[in-house]
Write a protein that holds these residues in place. Structure first.
Motif, PDB file in Angstrom:
ATOM      1  N   LEU A  16       0.824  -1.187  -0.084  1.00 45.27           N
ATOM      2  CA  LEU A  16       0.081   0.063  -0.053  1.00 45.27           C
ATOM      3  C   LEU A  16       0.766   1.472   0.049  1.00 45.27           C
ATOM      4  O   LEU A  16       1.805   1.174   0.702  1.00 45.27           O
ATOM      5  N   SER A  17       0.625   2.407  -0.604  1.00 40.68           N
ATOM      6  CA  SER A  17       1.231   3.225  -0.991  1.00 40.68           C
ATOM      7  C   SER A  17       0.396   4.765  -1.022  1.00 40.68           C
ATOM      8  O   SER A  17      -0.636   4.665  -1.394  1.00 40.68           O
ATOM      9  N   LEU A  18       1.083   5.791  -0.483  1.00 44.57           N
ATOM     10  CA  LEU A  18       0.435   7.064  -0.669  1.00 44.57           C
ATOM     11  C   LEU A  18       1.700   8.036  -0.871  1.00 44.57           C
ATOM     12  O   LEU A  18       2.867   8.173  -0.191  1.00 44.57           O
ATOM     13  N   ALA A  19       1.608   8.839  -1.901  1.00 45.88           N
ATOM     14  CA  ALA A  19       2.576   9.895  -2.471  1.00 45.88           C
ATOM     15  C   ALA A  19       1.795  11.180  -2.627  1.00 45.88           C
ATOM     16  O   ALA A  19       0.664  11.064  -3.313  1.00 45.88           O
ATOM     17  N   ARG A  20       2.526  12.139  -2.603  1.00 45.78           N
ATOM     18  CA  ARG A  20       2.011  13.677  -3.011  1.00 45.78           C
ATOM     19  C   ARG A  20       3.123  14.368  -3.767  1.00 45.78           C
ATOM     20  O   ARG A  20       4.401  14.153  -3.697  1.00 45.78           O
ATOM     21  N   GLN A  21       2.695  14.441  -4.980  1.00 41.09           N
ATOM     22  CA  GLN A  21       3.627  15.270  -5.971  1.00 41.09           C
ATOM     23  C   GLN A  21       3.165  16.753  -5.977  1.00 41.09           C
ATOM     24  O   GLN A  21       2.339  17.325  -6.039  1.00 41.09           O
ATOM     25  N   ASP A  22       4.410  17.596  -5.969  1.00 38.81           N
ATOM     26  CA  ASP A  22       4.224  19.105  -5.929  1.00 38.81           C
ATOM     27  C   ASP A  22       5.155  19.728  -7.091  1.00 38.81           C
ATOM     28  O   ASP A  22       6.350  19.520  -6.961  1.00 38.81           O
ATOM     29  N   PHE A  23       4.545  20.230  -8.213  1.00 40.56           N
ATOM     30  CA  PHE A  23       5.286  20.474  -9.512  1.00 40.56           C
ATOM     31  C   PHE A  23       5.099  21.904  -9.351  1.00 40.56           C
ATOM     32  O   PHE A  23       3.990  22.749  -9.487  1.00 40.56           O
ATOM     33  N   ASP A  24       6.267  22.649  -9.285  1.00 36.18           N
ATOM     34  CA  ASP A  24       6.535  24.154  -9.382  1.00 36.18           C
ATOM     35  C   ASP A  24       6.378  24.405 -10.927  1.00 36.18           C
ATOM     36  O   ASP A  24       7.398  24.052 -11.564  1.00 36.18           O
ATOM     37  N   THR A  25       5.564  25.291 -11.597  1.00 37.87           N
ATOM     38  CA  THR A  25       5.502  25.563 -12.772  1.00 37.87           C
ATOM     39  C   THR A  25       6.266  26.621 -13.281  1.00 37.87           C
ATOM     40  O   THR A  25       6.562  26.703 -14.416  1.00 37.87           O
ATOM     41  N   GLY A  26       6.878  27.463 -12.446  1.00 40.84           N
ATOM     42  CA  GLY A  26       8.084  28.358 -12.677  1.00 40.84           C
ATOM     43  C   GLY A  26       7.676  29.325 -13.450  1.00 40.84           C
ATOM     44  O   GLY A  26       6.422  29.966 -13.428  1.00 40.84           O
ATOM     45  N   ALA A  27       8.400  29.667 -14.615  1.00 49.08           N
ATOM     46  CA  ALA A  27       8.282  30.776 -15.779  1.00 49.08           C
ATOM     47  C   ALA A  27       6.796  30.323 -16.288  1.00 49.08           C
ATOM     48  O   ALA A  27       6.420  31.209 -16.998  1.00 49.08           O
ATOM     49  N   THR A  28       6.533  29.159 -16.780  1.00 48.36           N
ATOM     50  CA  THR A  28       5.666  28.798 -17.360  1.00 48.36           C
ATOM     51  C   THR A  28       4.455  29.297 -16.844  1.00 48.36           C
ATOM     52  O   THR A  28       3.557  29.716 -17.579  1.00 48.36           O
ATOM     53  N   GLY A  29       4.160  29.091 -15.616  1.00 48.03           N
ATOM     54  CA  GLY A  29       3.033  29.525 -14.673  1.00 48.03           C
ATOM     55  C   GLY A  29       2.683  31.063 -14.903  1.00 48.03           C
ATOM     56  O   GLY A  29       1.729  31.664 -15.241  1.00 48.03           O
TER      57      GLY A  29
END
Length: 307
Positions: free
Chosen positions: A100-113
């Motif tokens: 069983l697994s639980l993960a969170r990804q946090d993607f910083d969009t930087g200049a694209t955002g």
């Protein structure tokens, strides 16, 4: 507020799993003659399941043997030319059969955002996974052709922030469930591990840009391949290749959201069964090429604790 609650839950879960695993280890420690070999539990992938950095393997994480529970926690970071991706998670396994697994990804969009009028935009992806070994045993079957085979399910939920309305216009959903089958063959005499995974998915950039799109509502089968070579019992080098669907091409941005396959070259080091470290050079291809046309390549670093 939901993000803060989940981050707090992850921290509490990691602490709880460490405590439970330590207590179990004191009452029923695994004899090394019967436990799993170093690195045969893989490392935590970016989605939380045990395997390589980009793709799951049929192996279950931790070194828990038959009838035992094990736990692990991990933190990973990838920095490319224009983006930063961080991932953290916890996992538990039972009897070398269920994970069983639980993960969170946090993607910083930087200049694209910023270019899209969304400065400071972070895309956050939660992944809840379960994996079950259904056939074979990697170590015991290392002297024949039978691989270890596992079936996995991952439910993904995207928190898109200010990008949500754009994804709606593109016809992309913000949650989905994927199913995959992995087959892992360990050749002890040659020091090789071979893995092939077939995933039924609609994910755009692994789900960071939602799932599916206008005219692309059905699942596609995407292969993922890993090869690892054990230089010594606690050091492995290898490579991975992960095919991705291209659901947002063409779109409102023409070919500007075309998705490329992911690939990496990695080295993993396990100084003990309690910890492992992975470094990789990762190529994500073009990510939102309409704004950042260059390929996104960079260094991936990951640490995993297995009490």
């Amino acid at each position: 507020m939901r993000a803060l609650k989940l981050n707090a839950w992850l921290a509490l879960a990691c602490g709880g799993l460490v405590a439970v695993s330590s207590a179990l280890a004191q009452t029923s420690a695994v004899d090394d003659r019967h436990g799993k070999l170093l690195l045969t539990g893989g490392v935590a992938s970016v989605d939380g399941a045990a395997g390589g950095g980009l793709t799951p393997w049929a192996l279950t994480g931790t070194y828990a043997g038959p009838g035992e529970w094990g736990a692990s926690g991990h933190y990973s970071r990838l920095a490319t030319g224009d983006y930063t991706l961080q991932a953290a998670g916890v996992a538990a396994s039972w009897s070398d059969r269920v994970e069983l697994s639980l993960a969170r990804q946090d993607f910083d969009t930087g200049a694209t955002g910023t270019a899209l009028g969304l400065p400071g935009l972070h895309l956050k992806l939660d992944v809840l996974g379960v994996k079950v070994r259904v056939a074979g045993e990697a170590v015991l079957d290392s002297d024949n052709l039978m691989p270890q085979v596992a079936v996995g399910v991952q439910h993904k939920q995207l928190h898109a922030g200010g990008l949500a309305l754009t994804l709606d216009a593109l016809g992309a959903d913000r949650s989905d469930t994927e199913v995959y089958v992995s087959a892992t063959k360990l050749l002890l005499g040659q020091g090789l591990l071979l893995n092939a995974t077939l995933r039924a998915t609609r994910a755009n950039q692994n789900g960071l840009l939602g799932f599916g799109g206008t005219g692309h509502r059905s699942y596609s089968l995407q292969p993922e391949i890993s090869v690892a070579w054990l230089l010594q019992k606690n050091v492995a080098v290898g490579l991975e290749y992960r095919f991705n669907p291209d659901n947002l091409n063409p779109s409102l941005l023409g070919g500007g959201l075309k998705a490329d396959d992911w690939k990496d070259v990695f080295v993993a080091w396990a100084p003990s069964k309690q910890m492992s470290f992975t470094a990789a050079w990762v190529d994500l291809g073009r990510v939102v090429a309409a704004v950042t046309p260059r390929r996104q390549r960079g260094l991936y670093l990951s640490a995993q604790l297995t009490p």
